[in-house]
Design a protein around this motif. Structure first.
Motif, mmCIF file in Angstrom:
data_model
loop_
_atom_site.group_PDB
_atom_site.id
_atom_site.type_symbol
_atom_site.label_atom_id
_atom_site.label_comp_id
_atom_site.label_asym_id
_atom_site.label_seq_id
_atom_site.Cartn_x
_atom_site.Cartn_y
_atom_site.Cartn_z
ATOM 1 N N GLY A 339 53.583 39.287 53.535
ATOM 2 C CA GLY A 339 53.369 38.785 52.247
ATOM 3 C C GLY A 339 53.740 37.452 51.899
ATOM 4 O O GLY A 339 53.579 36.920 50.771
ATOM 5 N N ARG A 340 54.238 36.636 52.825
ATOM 6 C CA ARG A 340 54.879 35.192 52.609
ATOM 7 C C ARG A 340 54.458 34.321 53.803
ATOM 8 O O ARG A 340 54.783 34.619 54.802
ATOM 9 C CB ARG A 340 56.281 35.266 52.597
ATOM 10 N N GLY A 341 53.231 33.597 53.298
ATOM 11 C CA GLY A 341 52.548 32.792 54.436
ATOM 12 C C GLY A 341 52.821 31.404 54.178
ATOM 13 O O GLY A 341 53.435 30.906 53.011
ATOM 14 N N GLY A 342 52.266 30.457 54.937
ATOM 15 C CA GLY A 342 52.291 29.057 54.711
ATOM 16 C C GLY A 342 51.773 28.235 56.173
ATOM 17 O O GLY A 342 51.048 28.839 56.938
ATOM 18 N N TYR A 343 52.239 27.070 56.283
ATOM 19 C CA TYR A 343 51.860 26.276 57.458
ATOM 20 C C TYR A 343 52.868 25.550 58.165
ATOM 21 O O TYR A 343 53.814 25.439 57.422
ATOM 22 C CB TYR A 343 50.909 25.316 56.996
#
Length: 357
Positions: A339-343
Motif C-alpha cells: 500500500g505504500r509505493g514510490g521510486y
C-alpha cells in the motif's frame, strides 16, 4: 494456457516493455507515473510532480513513450504530451502506448474493434480484432482465421498465413504453424522451424523457447482418480538461425539482457541463478524470483523481500522492499510496504513516495 493468451502476452510485452530493456532516453519520456488519492500523475527524474495527479488509474497501463502518454480522462482514454496537454481530442474505450510513431486504440462502440492512430490522432485503419503494436515496422493482426503482419503503410506486409503471430523483436517474429511455434524473418520466411510449444520475443540476440518434457507425479497429492500429475515444460534459447545455443533444460528462465539470464535448473532447487550465454553460472541459484537485467541491475526476491543485484549477483540494493520493478532511465518503481509505493534511484535512495492516505 491457451495460445491466444500466450500470444497476446508477447504482444503486450513489447507494447509496454521494450523501452525498459533499452531505448535511448528522450527528455519528455523521462516521466514516471505515480498515484495519489486514486488519481494518476507524473514525476520527473528528481521526483518533482510535473503533471499533477488528475487522470484515471489503470494499474500499469499508462506510460510515457516517444514523449506521449496514454491516459484515462473523463470521457475515455486519450493522449497527453510532456506538459500534460491533451494532444488528441478523440476519446477511446482504451488506448495503448505509442510505438514507432503509431498507437493502437479500442474504438468506441460495441464491436467497433481496434485501430491505429498517428501522433495527430488521425485514424489510419480500423476494424482490427485484437490489440497490436508496431515493432521493426510490423504489427501482427488477424485476418479471418489466420494471422499476418501489417506494415506502417497500413497494408499487409506479410500475408495472413499463420495460426497465430506475435510482435517482432530484433528482426524475428514468433509464429504458430500446425500447433507448434517458430520464428520468421522480416520477409516472412521461416527462420526457425515451428517445433516448440511456445517461442518468446528475441532479446540480446536469443529467443527463449519452451518444449514439453514429461508428466511428473506431484509428491504427496492423490486425487479421486489416483496420483495427481503435472506437465513439465523446459526452457532453452535459440539464435536467429535456429541453433539451440542452450538446449531446453531449465524449469524457468528470464530473457537474456546485458549478456546474462536468470534460470531455474531442473534439479529440484527451485531457485534462480545467473548464467552467461555459454550456460555457465556466474552466480549459483539463490533467488526465489527474478526479472531480467535493466541498466545493469535486476530486481530479485529472496524470501519475502525484494532487492536488486548487479551483473555478478551481488546485492546492490539490499532486499528490504515489498516489491520491485526493473530500472528505467535511472529510476525503479517499488513498494516499500503493502500500500505504500514510490521510486528509488540506483543507489537505493528514495526519489518519491506516496505519503497520501
Amino acid at each position: 494456457m491457451n495460445r491466444t493468451y500466450i500470444a497476446l502476452i508477447s504482444v503486450l510485452a513489447l507494447i509496454l516493455g521494450t523501452t525498459v530493456l533499452g531505448q535511448n532516453p528522450q527528455a519528455q519520456s523521462d516521466l514516471y507515473p505515480f498515484i495519489k488519492n486514486d488519481k494518476l500523475g507524473f514525476i520527473d527524474r528528481s521526483g518533482r510532480e510535473v503533471i499533477p495527479a488528475q487522470f484515471s488509474t489503470a494499474a500499469d497501463a499508462t506510460v510515457f513513450r516517444e514523449g506521449i502518454a496514454n491516459v484515462g480522462a473523463t470521457g475515455g482514454w486519450t493522449y497527453i504530451d510532456g506538459s500534460g496537454k491533451f494532444i488528441v481530442e478523440s476519446q477511446f474505450w482504451w488506448a495503448y502506448p505509442f510505438s514507432e510513431g503509431y498507437a493502437c486504440v479500442l474504438l468506441p462502440g460495441e464491436g467497433a474493434g481496434y485501430g491505429f492512430i498517428d501522433k495527430t490522432g488521425r485514424l489510419l485503419i480500423k476494424g482490427l480484432r485484437a490489440p497490436s503494436a508496431f515493432h521493426d515496422g510490423l504489427a501482427p493482426i488477424s485476418v479471418g482465421s489466420k494471422w499476418g503482419y501489417l506494415g506502417t503503410d497500413m497494408q499487409m506486409a506479410i500475408p495472413a498465413q499463420f495460426d497465430f503471430a506475435a510482435s517482432f523483436s530484433e528482426g524475428m517474429g514468433p509464429v504458430q504453424v500446425g500447433g507448434k511455434w517458430g520464428y520468421i524473418d522480416k520477409s516472412g520466411k521461416i527462420a526457425v522451424q515451428p517445433k516448440y510449444d511456445i517461442t518468446m520475443l528475441f532479446r540480446n540476440g536469443l529467443g527463449m523457447v519452451k518444449i514439453f518434457s514429461e508428466r511428473r507425479p506431484l509428491v504427496g497429492e492423490i486425487g479421486m482418480e489416483g496420483q495427481t500429475t503435472e506437465d513439465v515444460y523446459l526452457w532453452g534459447f535459440v539464435d536467429q538461425h535456429g541453433a539451440e545455443v542452450l538446449a531446453p533444460k531449465f524449469l524457468d528462465a528470464t530473457d537474456f539482457s546485458e549478456g546474462y539470464a536468470f534460470v531455474v535448473a531442473n534439479d529440484g532447487t527451485k531457485l534462480f541463478g545467473i548464467i552467461d550465454k555459454s550456460g555457465k553460472y556466474v552466480h549459483e541459484p539463490a533467488f526465489d524470483e527474478a526479472t531480467p537485467f535493466s541498466e545493469s541491475l535486476a530486481a530479485v526476491r529472496a524470501g519475502e523481500k525484494w532487492g536488486y543485484v548487479d551483473l555478478d549477483g551481488r546485492w546492490a540494493i539490499p532486499p528490504n522492499l515489498a516489491h520491485a520493478e526493473p530500472f528505467w532511465h535511472g529510476l525503479a518503481r517499488v513498494a516499500f510496504e503493502p500500500g505504500r509505493g514510490g521510486y528509488i534511484d540506483k543507489g537505493g535512495s528514495v526519489v518519491w513516495q506516496n505519503k497520501s492516505k
